[in-house]
Design an enzyme around this catalytic site. Structure first.
Site, PDB file in Angstrom:
ATOM      1  N   PRO A   1       0.849  -1.197   0.000  1.00  0.00           N
ATOM      2  CA  PRO A   1       0.000   0.000   0.000  1.00  0.00           C
ATOM      3  C   PRO A   1       0.886   1.249   0.000  1.00  0.00           C
ATOM      4  O   PRO A   1       1.379   1.670   1.038  1.00  0.00           O
ATOM      5  CB  PRO A   1      -0.814  -0.129   1.295  1.00  0.00           C
ATOM      6  CG  PRO A   1       0.031  -0.979   2.180  1.00  0.00           C
ATOM      7  CD  PRO A   1       0.818  -1.899   1.293  1.00  0.00           C
TER       8      PRO A   1
ATOM      9  N   ASP B   1       5.838   2.776   2.164  1.00  0.00           N
ATOM     10  CA  ASP B   1       4.912   1.703   2.517  1.00  0.00           C
ATOM     11  C   ASP B   1       4.077   2.183   3.698  1.00  0.00           C
ATOM     12  O   ASP B   1       4.605   2.365   4.811  1.00  0.00           O
ATOM     13  CB  ASP B   1       5.713   0.442   2.872  1.00  0.00           C
ATOM     14  CG  ASP B   1       4.836  -0.778   3.107  1.00  0.00           C
ATOM     15  OD1 ASP B   1       3.646  -0.594   3.441  1.00  0.00           O
ATOM     16  OD2 ASP B   1       5.341  -1.914   2.966  1.00  0.00           O
ATOM     17  N   HIS B   2       2.778   2.384   3.446  1.00  0.00           N
ATOM     18  CA  HIS B   2       1.914   2.992   4.471  1.00  0.00           C
ATOM     19  C   HIS B   2       1.706   2.068   5.665  1.00  0.00           C
ATOM     20  O   HIS B   2       1.245   2.518   6.727  1.00  0.00           O
ATOM     21  CB  HIS B   2       0.560   3.366   3.861  1.00  0.00           C
ATOM     22  CG  HIS B   2      -0.097   4.534   4.529  1.00  0.00           C
ATOM     23  ND1 HIS B   2       0.269   4.981   5.773  1.00  0.00           N
ATOM     24  CD2 HIS B   2      -1.103   5.365   4.127  1.00  0.00           C
ATOM     25  CE1 HIS B   2      -0.466   6.005   6.117  1.00  0.00           C
ATOM     26  NE2 HIS B   2      -1.330   6.279   5.127  1.00  0.00           N
ATOM     27  N   ARG B   3       2.043   0.797   5.548  1.00  0.00           N
ATOM     28  CA  ARG B   3       1.919  -0.121   6.686  1.00  0.00           C
ATOM     29  C   ARG B   3       2.970   0.186   7.761  1.00  0.00           C
ATOM     30  O   ARG B   3       2.773  -0.118   8.944  1.00  0.00           O
ATOM     31  CB  ARG B   3       2.074  -1.568   6.220  1.00  0.00           C
ATOM     32  CG  ARG B   3       0.971  -2.050   5.293  1.00  0.00           C
ATOM     33  CD  ARG B   3       1.291  -3.422   4.737  1.00  0.00           C
ATOM     34  NE  ARG B   3       2.517  -3.416   3.934  1.00  0.00           N
ATOM     35  CZ  ARG B   3       3.048  -4.505   3.359  1.00  0.00           C
ATOM     36  NH1 ARG B   3       2.452  -5.681   3.520  1.00  0.00           N
ATOM     37  NH2 ARG B   3       4.153  -4.410   2.650  1.00  0.00           N
TER      38      ARG B   3
ATOM     39  N   ILE C   1       5.101   3.367   7.510  1.00  0.00           N
ATOM     40  CA  ILE C   1       5.297   4.816   7.630  1.00  0.00           C
ATOM     41  C   ILE C   1       3.949   5.530   7.638  1.00  0.00           C
ATOM     42  O   ILE C   1       3.112   5.328   6.753  1.00  0.00           O
ATOM     43  CB  ILE C   1       6.149   5.354   6.465  1.00  0.00           C
ATOM     44  CG1 ILE C   1       7.445   4.555   6.324  1.00  0.00           C
ATOM     45  CG2 ILE C   1       6.416   6.841   6.629  1.00  0.00           C
ATOM     46  CD1 ILE C   1       8.370   4.649   7.494  1.00  0.00           C
TER      47      ILE C   1
END
Length: 659
Positions: free
Chosen positions: A455, A631-633, A635
């Site tokens: 993501p 990576d939004h998981r 950061i």
């Protein structure tokens, strides 16, 4: 002659005890000093015979490989000469009486078949008792002097015990786990005195006036084999590879170790070197041809500088008269056997990586193997006693690394491809032509496809680099005179490396359990480089520990290696953050793809002059577009915005790095 610290498997050691004093007479292999590190206690032996002239270190000193320890004055040549003359006088009469018999023996020397069994015992290893950790030979093995036979270990030491004789292992007196001490018999070796008998006969033949010199002298290049030599594909660790480049042509003169062809697999690019010097007689492969281990590559007409084995040497001595090279030592004649040729591989690990290896429990031979193969011992699963890494563990690790990625990549491709339908038929619309992608593009497909599972979000920002560019302009001419290209990327890499120390999550990895983050101890930065075949990402090691000048030099070297297809697998591994730059190609911004298993990548677009409001009016400022994908998981959006904002401040005034 100076005796220096040998390779003891660690970067530094402490002088624990000095075992000799000035004036002592010592022989080869006599211990001179005792060195200690966290994992080893090693006695350094003398490599020569003579008298201790001076001691160059003191107890408590820290030493490393190559440090001078003591100075030895060799045995007086006159004393040796007198003793040799005495022995010569005693044998003169016998030589005259046996001249006729000797001539017949030289014409067809028959080596003696007498042999004896020699016990190899535990030497002084610096501790009272130790355990047999590993037995490195088995009954029936042929061993040479200094071949390691067993590994003994204590709480503070791991020592490979070498053989003091050459021959065949007749029996093994210990087993793994046994407690041993100095003087305990380890193995029994059956030695042969055939070579001594032959050498003795030949030495007498040299003194016999009735024998012509040409009957006893062998050609000087007896250890060299002339004629056509076929160079084949070595063991690459994979079933098949393709020839990406042929570096020579028929008629070229090549030297030993010169690269001949470049072969590539999905995960490696290897230059195959020549094992001989000579002229290229024939080339058996073509570009893009698939090859595998053992297939002939080229034929070279030349001379192979290969030393004969001990067995071959003895066979030659038994069938033809060869002049024995002797050395007078204390009045006795010692035969100098031809030594097996050993190639010295260059180390493939950085000093920092070697320091990490020094912390792992392993023997000196295993550490040397790891350096040659570029293996980090901390990543190797140990199978030896007390979690000690043995050679088999290193080989298993290398094999797994060479074969596993290919399997996982193909599985990833299958998973991604399985969700896509087949291409439609375009024949009704003019048709088309299938054109193969470059190998680099093909290899990139599985890696890029992994981005579908991340993501990803991109944060954009602008950095004012007006002053930074002006400073670079002042430095550029001086750097150019030194042959260094100083680009803005060197400053950006330094600033990002500094920032990653403050924001370690941007250089981390999402753990397999999806519940934690692996934070790396070091920074290794991938730098995207455009090549005619596509984009490749070599790794800049530890930029946070280097000056901007050092970074500029290494960036130039990596770019050149990438364009020349000289990058090794190690050059492409281990990155935990990536910078990709469009340079002056064009564009205002773009969205770079996060390169799994990394969690962030910084994109740089061309800088442009823009009007910037200063509170009263507009100033022309050089603005650099930044694109941070993450990576939004791992950061958060706010953290990403804070990261790019900090980076713009550093680039606006890079002196902040010094604070």
């Amino acid at each position: 002659m100076q005796i220096k610290t040998p390779d003891i498997g660690v970067e530094k050691a402490t002088v624990a005890e000095i075992l000799v004093k000035v004036g002592d007479h010592i022989s080869v292999d006599d211990s001179i000093v005792l060195l200690e590190s966290d994992k080893a206690s090693v006695e350094v032996p003398s490599t020569t015979t003579g008298v201790v002239k001076s001691i160059l270190i003191k107890e408590g000193d820290e030493v490393s490989e190559g440090t001078a320890l003591v100075e030895i004055e060799s045995v007086d040549a006159e004393e040796v000469s007198v003793k040799s003359e005495e022995k010569s006088a005693q044998t003169e009469v016998k030589v005259e009486e046996e001249a006729a018999v000797t001539e017949e023996k030289v014409a067809a020397p028959a080596p003696s078949n007498s042999s004896q069994t020699v016990e190899v015992k535990v030497p002084d290893i610096g501790v009272e008792k130790a355990l047999v950790g590993e037995i490195l030979v088995k009954v029936g093995d042929e061993i040479a002097v200094d071949d390691s036979i067993v590994v003994v270990e204590s709480d503070k030491a791991t020592v490979e015990v070498p053989s003091t004789v050459e021959g065949t292992v007749e029996s093994i007196a210990v087993k793994e786990g046994d407690s041993v001490k100095e003087g305990v018999v380890l193995i029994k070796v059956k030695t042969s005195s055939a070579s001594t008998s032959v050498a003795s006969t030949q030495a007498k033949a040299e003194s016999a006036p009735a024998v012509a010199p040409n009957k006893t002298e062998a050609p000087k290049d007896v250890a060299q084999a002339a004629g056509p030599v076929e160079i084949a594909v070595p063991d690459l660790g994979v079933d098949k590879a393709s020839v990406s480049e042929i570096l020579v042509s028929v008629g070229d003169r090549v030297e030993k170790d010169q690269s001949l062809v470049v072969v590539e697999s999905d995960k490696a690019s290897v230059e195959v070197p020549s094992t001989v010097s000579g002229t290229i007689k024939a080339i058996h492969v073509s570009a893009n041809q698939e090859v595998k281990q053992g297939m002939p590559l080229v034929t070279i007409d030349g001379v192979a500088d290969v030393q004969p084995s001990v067995q071959e040497t003895k066979a030659q001595q038994s069938t033809q008269p060869v002049k024995a090279e002797t050395k007078a030592v204390s009045g006795s004649e010692k035969v100098v056997e031809p030594q097996a040729h050993v190639s010295n591989s260059s180390d493939k690990l950085s000093k920092e990586q070697q320091a990490e290896n020094a912390k792992v429990y392993a023997g000196p031979a295993v550490r040397k193997l790891a350096r040659e193969l570029g293996v980090l011992l901390a990543q190797v699963e140990s199978s030896g006693p007390h979690e000690r890494v043995v050679k088999e563990d290193v080989f298993a690790y290398v094999k797994q690394r060479l074969t596993a990625p290919q399997t996982s990549s193909s599985q990833a491709v299958a998973q991604v491809a399985s969700g896509l339908p087949a291409l439609p038929d375009f024949s009704a619309f003019g048709g088309g032509e299938i054109k193969a992608m470059t190998r680099l593009q093909q290899v990139s497909v599985p890696q890029l496809s992994l981005n579908n599972f991340i993501p990803q979000v991109t944060q954009f920002d602008l950095a004012d680099i007006t002053e930074l560019e002006a400073w670079r302009g002042e430095l550029k001419a001086g750097f150019k005179q030194q042959g260094i290209s100083l680009t803005i990327l060197a400053f950006i890499a330094k600033a990002v490396a500094f920032l990653l120390k403050e924001e370690p999550y941007f250089a981390g990895h999402l753990a397999d359990d999806q519940k934690s983050v692996l934070l790396r101890n070091e920074i290794h930065m991938g730098i995207a480089v455009a090549t005619p075949d596509g984009l490749t990402v070599p790794v800049l090691r530890n930029p946070d520990q280097k000056s901007i000048k050092q970074i500029a030099i290494e960036l130039g070297e990596l770019s050149k290696k990438a364009r020349d297809k000289k990058l090794s697998p190690k050059d492409l591994q281990g990155a935990n953050f990536t910078i990709t730059s469009l340079g002056s190609i064009g564009g205002t911004a773009f969205t770079p793809l996060v390169n799994w298993p990394q969690v962030a990548i910084l994109g740089i677009s061309p800088a442009t002059m823009q009007p910037v409001w200063n509170g009263q009016d507009f100033d022309p400022r050089l603005m650099l577009p930044l694109s941070l994908s993450y990576d939004h998981r791992v950061i958060n959006g706010a953290d990403a915005a804070r990261f790019t904002h900090k980076l713009t401040k550093l680039l606006a005034d890079i002196r902040n790095i010094l604070l």
